[in-house]
Motif scaffolding. Structure first.
Motif, PDB file in Angstrom:
ATOM      1  N   LEU A 114       0.826  -1.205   0.000  1.00 40.09           N
ATOM      2  CA  LEU A 114       0.000   0.000   0.000  1.00 40.09           C
ATOM      3  C   LEU A 114       0.865   1.262   0.000  1.00 40.09           C
ATOM      4  CD1 LEU A 114      -2.774  -1.061   2.560  1.00 40.09           C
ATOM      5  CD2 LEU A 114      -3.057  -0.695   0.091  1.00 40.09           C
ATOM      6  N   TYR A 115       1.955   1.232   0.767  1.00 40.40           N
ATOM      7  CA  TYR A 115       2.845   2.398   0.850  1.00 40.40           C
ATOM      8  C   TYR A 115       3.501   2.686  -0.502  1.00 40.40           C
ATOM      9  CZ  TYR A 115       6.795   5.322   2.206  1.00 40.40           C
ATOM     10  OH  TYR A 115       7.715   6.323   2.290  1.00 40.40           O
ATOM     11  N   SER A 116       3.966   1.619  -1.166  1.00 43.44           N
ATOM     12  CA  SER A 116       4.614   1.785  -2.473  1.00 43.44           C
ATOM     13  C   SER A 116       3.638   2.306  -3.519  1.00 43.44           C
ATOM     14  CB  SER A 116       5.205   0.443  -2.943  1.00 43.44           C
ATOM     15  OG  SER A 116       6.158  -0.013  -2.014  1.00 43.44           O
ATOM     16  N   GLU A 117       2.414   1.767  -3.492  1.00 40.22           N
ATOM     17  CA  GLU A 117       1.407   2.203  -4.448  1.00 40.22           C
ATOM     18  C   GLU A 117       1.053   3.680  -4.237  1.00 40.22           C
ATOM     19  OE1 GLU A 117      -3.168   1.017  -5.789  1.00 40.22           O
ATOM     20  OE2 GLU A 117      -2.029  -0.280  -4.429  1.00 40.22           O
ATOM     21  N   GLY A 118       0.894   4.090  -2.966  1.00 39.15           N
ATOM     22  CA  GLY A 118       0.588   5.488  -2.666  1.00 39.15           C
ATOM     23  C   GLY A 118       1.716   6.408  -3.089  1.00 39.15           C
ATOM     24  N   LEU A 119       2.952   5.966  -2.911  1.00 39.79           N
ATOM     25  CA  LEU A 119       4.104   6.780  -3.306  1.00 39.79           C
ATOM     26  C   LEU A 119       4.145   6.976  -4.810  1.00 39.79           C
ATOM     27  CD1 LEU A 119       6.438   8.134  -1.818  1.00 39.79           C
ATOM     28  CD2 LEU A 119       7.828   6.117  -2.273  1.00 39.79           C
ATOM     29  N   LYS A 120       3.840   5.890  -5.554  1.00 45.81           N
ATOM     30  CA  LYS A 120       3.816   5.988  -7.033  1.00 45.81           C
ATOM     31  C   LYS A 120       2.758   6.973  -7.503  1.00 45.81           C
ATOM     32  CE  LYS A 120       5.299   1.335  -8.250  1.00 45.81           C
ATOM     33  NZ  LYS A 120       4.857   0.049  -8.796  1.00 45.81           N
ATOM     34  N   ASN A 121       1.566   6.857  -6.916  1.00 44.12           N
ATOM     35  CA  ASN A 121       0.465   7.745  -7.316  1.00 44.12           C
ATOM     36  C   ASN A 121       0.783   9.211  -7.038  1.00 44.12           C
ATOM     37  OD1 ASN A 121      -1.102   5.623  -8.222  1.00 44.12           O
ATOM     38  ND2 ASN A 121      -2.131   5.345  -6.229  1.00 44.12           N
ATOM     39  N   SER A 122       1.429   9.451  -5.913  1.00 50.01           N
ATOM     40  CA  SER A 122       1.747  10.844  -5.577  1.00 50.01           C
ATOM     41  C   SER A 122       2.770  11.407  -6.550  1.00 50.01           C
ATOM     42  CB  SER A 122       2.267  10.941  -4.144  1.00 50.01           C
ATOM     43  OG  SER A 122       3.489  10.234  -4.009  1.00 50.01           O
ATOM     44  N   ARG A 123       3.741  10.592  -6.949  1.00 48.75           N
ATOM     45  CA  ARG A 123       4.736  11.063  -7.921  1.00 48.75           C
ATOM     46  C   ARG A 123       4.111  11.259  -9.296  1.00 48.75           C
ATOM     47  NH1 ARG A 123       9.625   6.954  -6.181  1.00 48.75           N
ATOM     48  NH2 ARG A 123      10.438   8.236  -4.438  1.00 48.75           N
ATOM     49  N   LYS A 124       3.158  10.367  -9.629  1.00 50.37           N
ATOM     50  CA  LYS A 124       2.498  10.461 -10.931  1.00 50.37           C
ATOM     51  C   LYS A 124       1.691  11.755 -11.050  1.00 50.37           C
ATOM     52  CE  LYS A 124       0.535   6.687 -12.179  1.00 50.37           C
ATOM     53  NZ  LYS A 124      -0.470   5.611 -12.259  1.00 50.37           N
ATOM     54  N   ASN A 125       1.019  12.124  -9.915  1.00 47.75           N
ATOM     55  CA  ASN A 125       0.173  13.317  -9.934  1.00 47.75           C
ATOM     56  C   ASN A 125       0.952  14.623  -9.770  1.00 47.75           C
ATOM     57  OD1 ASN A 125      -2.104  11.729 -10.190  1.00 47.75           O
ATOM     58  ND2 ASN A 125      -2.357  11.515  -7.965  1.00 47.75           N
ATOM     59  N   PHE A 126       2.229  14.505  -9.403  1.00 48.04           N
ATOM     60  CA  PHE A 126       3.018  15.713  -9.166  1.00 48.04           C
ATOM     61  C   PHE A 126       3.617  16.209 -10.475  1.00 48.04           C
ATOM     62  CE2 PHE A 126       7.087  17.799  -8.094  1.00 48.04           C
ATOM     63  CZ  PHE A 126       6.591  18.857  -7.357  1.00 48.04           C
ATOM     64  N   ASP A 127       3.320  17.439 -10.808  1.00 52.28           N
ATOM     65  CA  ASP A 127       3.853  18.052 -12.023  1.00 52.28           C
ATOM     66  C   ASP A 127       4.960  19.016 -11.619  1.00 52.28           C
ATOM     67  OD1 ASP A 127       4.416  19.239 -14.388  1.00 52.28           O
ATOM     68  OD2 ASP A 127       2.375  19.957 -14.805  1.00 52.28           O
ATOM     69  N   GLU A 128       6.205  18.643 -11.939  1.00 53.13           N
ATOM     70  CA  GLU A 128       7.351  19.460 -11.532  1.00 53.13           C
ATOM     71  C   GLU A 128       7.366  20.811 -12.228  1.00 53.13           C
ATOM     72  OE1 GLU A 128      10.874  17.251 -12.087  1.00 53.13           O
ATOM     73  OE2 GLU A 128      10.438  15.782 -10.524  1.00 53.13           O
TER      74      GLU A 128
END
Length: 433
Positions: free
Chosen positions: A20-34
């Motif tokens: 669950l932690y890894s999946e949440g981390l991936k989603n947060s990076r995916k949604n983050f627009d640098e």
């Protein structure tokens, strides 16, 4: 000391958590627009050169305040509220005062409509609840509460229209503009000559600044103006039948303003529009010490060693309100000769020498300083027995007495003869047999 127990997960639970932690981390990076810019948290006020932005800001604020003004109850709606309260008061009926219980209170709120909603809440009812055995509140108290709230909101909006920056602050010029436009609406000021209006405005504004701007920033918070009660005093002048004693005690009244300005003109013996030290020494009974007057001119704003009307108004407000913290702060700055933020025996002696000089001039018996010094420290009871701070002077309750002893011969003798004065008063109050 007991150790905190740590939570131990089973291997299965540990695996679920990591997934669950890894999946949440991936989603947060995916949604983050640098490339997304950081949102702006602060917008600087436009400067005076950018007239278009300034005008746009002013118009937007005016439109917002007008919208807020329309949301307030008008006179017809207030009359409607009084009618509803009158029709829905609660039994038992005894005496002339009408009461209303919580159920009927909520009923009036629902009948009145959404515009009245903020005034018919449990908090308001609890605030107005006193000692009625049936748990009711006075209908008059409800109506007065609503009236007061509406007045405060109207006044806040009215003051905010003069707030050029929109930061909830009024500068000296803003206050001058507000009072200038208020003068025609106050019947008690109808007799003032137009040539005196500028002096009246100056006199009125100084009270706001003296009490509400202790740091001398040249601006006052609107919130502090509303809380101070000074506007209530000013708007008393709407009463065409205001009693003479009420006018005399009201700083903003025409008689009061004319009296203060008249005193200033009488002190100005050379008629140059300013006061020198010798002229100010004639203030009141003429028993202020030379040392004190000299310190006033050293610490307060003067022009070529002479005092203008604004500085004189601060002086008068301090002299007339010696019990107030703002006045005590004014005097403390003068008494604190060494700018050490405290008074010691040297400071008290420095000032009392001026009182002793006046005693000699009036051929009075000179009082020893040591006795006075001990009495002052006994009255103030400072936290540090060797020095007196401003907070000590305010907290002790004898600040006015201390000031009078140190700066005014009449003030010292009033304190020195206080017991005989009380005895004389008691004798006068005794009924004749």
């Amino acid at each position: 000391m007991e150790k905190t127990q740590q939570l131990v997960l089973s291997p299965e639970d540990e695996e679920i958590f990591q997934n669950l932690y890894s999946e949440g981390l991936k989603n947060s990076r995916k949604n983050f627009d640098e490339t997304m810019p950081v949102p702006k948290f602060y917008t600087k006020l436009p400067n005076h050169e950018n007239m278009i932005s300034l005008k746009l800001r002013e118009e937007a604020r005016t439109a917002f305040l007008q919208k807020k003004s329309k949301e307030l109850l008008d006179n017809n709606e207030l009359q409607n509220l009084w009618t509803l309260l009158d029709k829905n008061h609660s039994p038992p009926f005894a005496g002339s005062e009408q009461m209303i219980n919580y159920i009927d209170f909520l009923k009036v709120g629902s009948i009145a409509g959404p515009k009245y909603k903020a005034f018919f809440t449990p908090v308001v009812f609890a605030r107005l609840l006193q000692s009625d055995i049936h748990g009711r509140i006075s209908t008059m108290a409800v109506f007065n509460y609503v009236m007061r709230k509406v007045w405060l909101q109207q006044t806040r909006i009215g003051l905010s229209l003069y707030d050029a920056t929109g930061q909830g602050l009024l500068t000296e010029m803003d206050l001058e503009n507000y009072i200038t436009e208020l003068i025609p609406t106050l019947p008690q000021l109808e007799g003032l000559e137009k040539s005196f209006h500028s002096f009246y405005v100056c006199t009125s504004v100084r009270k706001f600044l003296f009490f509400l701007d202790p740091l001398k920033l040249g601006k006052v918070r609107i919130q502090d103006i509303l809380a101070s009660g000074f506007l209530d005093e000013l708007l008393e002048l709407r009463d065409e039948e205001l009693p003479k004693d009420a006018q005399d005690s009201n700083w903003f009244s025409a008689p009061s303003a004319l009296r203060v300005y008249g005193q200033y003109l009488n002190l100005d013996t050379n008629r140059n529009g300013m006061l020198c030290q010798e002229e100010l020494r004639r203030f009141g009974t003429g028993t202020l010490t030379r040392v004190f007057i000299q310190r006033v001119f050293e610490e307060c704003m003067t022009y070529e060693k002479e005092m203008d009307y604004k500085t004189y108004l601060d002086f008068v407000l301090a002299m007339d309100n010696k019990r107030e913290p703002q006045a005590l702060q004014y005097f403390f700055r003068l008494l604190d000769v060494g700018h050490r933020n405290h008074l010691n025996t040297f400071d008290l002696h420095f000032y009392f020498k001026g009182v002793q000089e006046l005693m000699q001039q009036h051929k009075q018996e000179v009082v020893a300083f040591d006795d006075v010094n001990d009495e002052i420290f006994d009255m103030v009871r400072p936290a540090d027995p060797s020095k007196i701070t401003l907070q000590d002077l305010i907290s002790c309750g004898y600040g006015e007495t201390v000031i009078n002893i140190l700066i005014d011969l009449d003030g010292f003798w009033t304190y020195e003869n206080r017991e005989s004065v009380v005895t004389d008063k008691n004798n006068q109050d005794k009924p004749e047999t």
